[in-house]
Design an enzyme around this catalytic site. Structure first.
Site, PDB file in Angstrom:
ATOM      1  N   SER A 127      -4.522 -15.452  -7.518  1.00 22.76           N
ATOM      2  CA  SER A 127      -4.060 -16.247  -8.731  1.00 22.76           C
ATOM      3  C   SER A 127      -3.110 -17.628  -8.360  1.00 22.76           C
ATOM      4  O   SER A 127      -2.519 -17.515  -7.382  1.00 22.76           O
ATOM      5  CB  SER A 127      -3.215 -15.217  -9.447  1.00 22.76           C
ATOM      6  OG  SER A 127      -2.558 -16.015 -10.430  1.00 22.76           O
ATOM      7  N   GLU A 129      -0.828 -18.211  -9.892  1.00 24.81           N
ATOM      8  CA  GLU A 129       0.460 -18.079  -9.926  1.00 24.81           C
ATOM      9  C   GLU A 129       1.248 -17.915  -8.488  1.00 24.81           C
ATOM     10  O   GLU A 129       2.384 -18.021  -8.592  1.00 24.81           O
ATOM     11  CB  GLU A 129       0.921 -16.596 -10.664  1.00 24.81           C
ATOM     12  CG  GLU A 129       0.565 -16.599 -12.186  1.00 24.81           C
ATOM     13  CD  GLU A 129       1.544 -17.723 -13.056  1.00 24.81           C
ATOM     14  OE1 GLU A 129       2.842 -17.546 -12.783  1.00 24.81           O
ATOM     15  OE2 GLU A 129       1.105 -18.496 -13.884  1.00 24.81           O
ATOM     16  N   TYR A 151       5.012 -10.869 -10.434  1.00 24.24           N
ATOM     17  CA  TYR A 151       3.646 -10.637 -10.506  1.00 24.24           C
ATOM     18  C   TYR A 151       3.128 -11.715  -9.366  1.00 24.24           C
ATOM     19  O   TYR A 151       2.115 -11.274  -8.533  1.00 24.24           O
ATOM     20  CB  TYR A 151       2.991 -11.207 -11.958  1.00 24.24           C
ATOM     21  CG  TYR A 151       1.630 -11.456 -11.853  1.00 24.24           C
ATOM     22  CD1 TYR A 151       0.612 -10.267 -11.992  1.00 24.24           C
ATOM     23  CD2 TYR A 151       1.282 -13.026 -11.741  1.00 24.24           C
ATOM     24  CE1 TYR A 151      -0.640 -10.860 -11.958  1.00 24.24           C
ATOM     25  CE2 TYR A 151      -0.201 -13.190 -11.818  1.00 24.24           C
ATOM     26  CZ  TYR A 151      -1.122 -12.167 -11.757  1.00 24.24           C
ATOM     27  OH  TYR A 151      -2.338 -12.605 -11.783  1.00 24.24           O
TER      28      TYR A 151
HETATM   29  P1  GDP Z   1       0.315 -17.371 -17.127  1.00 23.11           P
HETATM   30  O1  GDP Z   1       0.030 -18.781 -16.752  1.00 23.11           O
HETATM   31  O2  GDP Z   1      -0.468 -16.291 -16.255  1.00 23.11           O
HETATM   32  O3  GDP Z   1       1.813 -16.770 -17.252  1.00 23.11           O
HETATM   33  O4  GDP Z   1      -0.329 -17.237 -18.480  1.00 23.11           O
HETATM   34  P2  GDP Z   1       0.206 -17.167 -20.021  1.00 23.11           P
HETATM   35  O5  GDP Z   1      -1.114 -17.623 -20.769  1.00 23.11           O
HETATM   36  O6  GDP Z   1       0.814 -15.999 -20.246  1.00 23.11           O
HETATM   37  O7  GDP Z   1       1.367 -18.349 -20.062  1.00 23.11           O
HETATM   38  C1  GDP Z   1       1.061 -19.534 -19.703  1.00 23.11           C
HETATM   39  C2  GDP Z   1       2.286 -20.489 -20.044  1.00 23.11           C
HETATM   40  O8  GDP Z   1       2.539 -20.644 -21.390  1.00 23.11           O
HETATM   41  C3  GDP Z   1       3.536 -20.283 -19.457  1.00 23.11           C
HETATM   42  O9  GDP Z   1       4.072 -21.231 -18.772  1.00 23.11           O
HETATM   43  C4  GDP Z   1       4.359 -19.575 -20.434  1.00 23.11           C
HETATM   44  O10 GDP Z   1       5.812 -19.728 -20.498  1.00 23.11           O
HETATM   45  C5  GDP Z   1       3.861 -20.560 -21.675  1.00 23.11           C
HETATM   46  N1  GDP Z   1       4.099 -19.897 -22.958  1.00 23.11           N
HETATM   47  C6  GDP Z   1       4.883 -20.395 -23.996  1.00 23.11           C
HETATM   48  N2  GDP Z   1       4.971 -19.758 -25.183  1.00 23.11           N
HETATM   49  C7  GDP Z   1       4.334 -18.710 -24.800  1.00 23.11           C
HETATM   50  C8  GDP Z   1       4.052 -17.499 -25.514  1.00 23.11           C
HETATM   51  O11 GDP Z   1       4.499 -17.173 -26.641  1.00 23.11           O
HETATM   52  N3  GDP Z   1       3.294 -16.301 -24.828  1.00 23.11           N
HETATM   53  C9  GDP Z   1       2.982 -16.578 -23.578  1.00 23.11           C
HETATM   54  N4  GDP Z   1       2.181 -15.682 -22.930  1.00 23.11           N
HETATM   55  N5  GDP Z   1       3.166 -17.804 -22.760  1.00 23.11           N
HETATM   56  C10 GDP Z   1       4.027 -18.804 -23.458  1.00 23.11           C
END
Ligand code: GDP
Length: 328
Positions: A127, A129, A151
């Site tokens: 990933s 990440e 993670y």
């Molecule tokens: P990730 O890149 O695997 O963590 O995928 P996510 O879709 O969970 O999050 C992507 C980005 O969106 C991260 O930087 C989060 O901090 C940001 N983000 C902002 N608001 C939200 C929210 O309400 N939910 C999630 N899941 N992410 C958010």
């Protein structure tokens, strides 16, 4: 007829990969976890051609049994606890499944294949990440890893363990460093789907606003249906290797909101969006943008669906789905 075993069959990528492999004439087996798994019906309905085997990445004998049942030429390890925000509160179980689970399946393959390790090819779902606090822009296969969440740390373990099995035993084990990939099948806890579902509900008068976290983070978002093609191509190469799979473009959460709200005719979304520290993370990955040059050159892989098309596809799908759920 080639045979494949997929862990994480109930997830977004498991479903797309199953469809791809079935269309290529594979006999596909999916590992499914737990008693009364609520996603069982989804898998049966979406990909009825897949044979399901019960098992768990934390239970090595169940993995060995699944390998004996499936007799696979290719194993795709997509199973993981995959929601970054959840991983701080559940660091141990995330390490067990997302990290140690990779070792379990690698060891199970080694035991299953015995002297003939070349008969099974392995794909590990690594990933973006893992890049976390990015040390280089854009990120490529050689970029130093600096994970920012339990993670991410677990994924780094799985990535290096995959490389180690390739180098120690000559296993055909490849690691795909996939940047964020989304689709109408994405879980609603991820930001893209959370936004497209909420926007559809706002349009239909089912919801007034949406509460979000950090709007400034940037991600390299692609379409999951394109990305499973890259996984398959990795296992068709003579040599196993590691590949970044990305679009090479980055967009902020604000831009995601722009495109999603624009689709329902709203240009000024600010009054519909609230922010709450609850959705902020203890450590944030601020910027991800991948360099897919190696995947393009060696695998001949290119993403087909762009950012706007992806978000629009997801909003349109959620409008249909939410309308049906609400009976309107
Ligand atoms: P990730 O890149 O695997 O963590 O995928 P996510 O879709 O969970 O999050 C992507 C980005 O969106 C991260 O930087 C989060 O901090 C940001 N983000 C902002 N608001 C939200 C929210 O309400 N939910 C999630 N899941 N992410 C958010």
């Amino acid at each position: 007829m080639p045979r494949a075993l997929i862990t994480g069959i109930t997830g977004q990528d498991g479903l797309y990969l199953s469809e791809l492999l079935l269309s290529k004439g594979y006999e596909v087996y999916g590992l499914i976890r737990g008693q009364n798994n609520p996603k069982l019906e989804l898998v049966r309905h979406t990909v009825p051609g897949v044979h399901l085997v019960t098992g768990d990445l934390t239970d090595m004998s169940s993995l060995l049994r699944a390998l004996n049942v499936a007799q696979p030429d290719e194993v795709y390890n997509l199973g993981a606890i995959s929601f970054v925000a959840y991983s701080w509160d559940n660091a141990h179980v995330t390490s067990d499944v997302t990290g140690q689970g990779v070792l379990n399946i690698l060891e199970a393959i080694r035991l299953y294949a015995g002297d003939d390790l070349g008969k099974v090819r392995f794909y590990q779902a690594s990933s973006s990440e893992m890049f976390g606090k990015v040390q280089e822009v854009p990120q490529r296969e050689s970029t130093l890893l600096w994970p920012r969440s339990p993670y991410g740390v677990a994924k780094v373990f799985g990535h290096y363990m995959t490389i180690n099995y390739r180098e120690s035993y000559g296993m055909h084990a490849s690691s795909g460093i996939l940047f964020n990939h989304e689709s109408p099948r994405r879980g609603p806890e991820f930001v893209t789907r959370k936004v497209t579902q909420a926007v559809a509900r706002i349009k239909l008068g089912l919801q007034d606003d949406i509460t979000m976290g950090n709007l400034d983070a940037k991600r390299d978002w692609g379409f999951a249906g394109d990305y499973v093609e890259a996984m398959w191509r990795m296992l068709q190469q003579d040599e196993a290797d590691d590949y970044v799979v990305a679009t090479g473009e980055t967009h902020s959460i604000r831009e995601l909101l722009d495109v999603a709200f624009n689709r329902i005719g709203i240009d000024e979304w600010q009054s519909y969006v609230k922010q709450d520290p609850r959705f902020m993370r203890p450590a944030e990955v601020e910027l991800l943008i991948g360099d897919p040059a190696k995947a393009q050159e060696k695998l001949g892989w290119k993403p087909k669906v762009g950012f706007e098309e992806l978000v629009t596809m997801m909003v349109d799908n959620d409008l249909v789905e939410q309308r049906a759920l609400a009976g309107i």
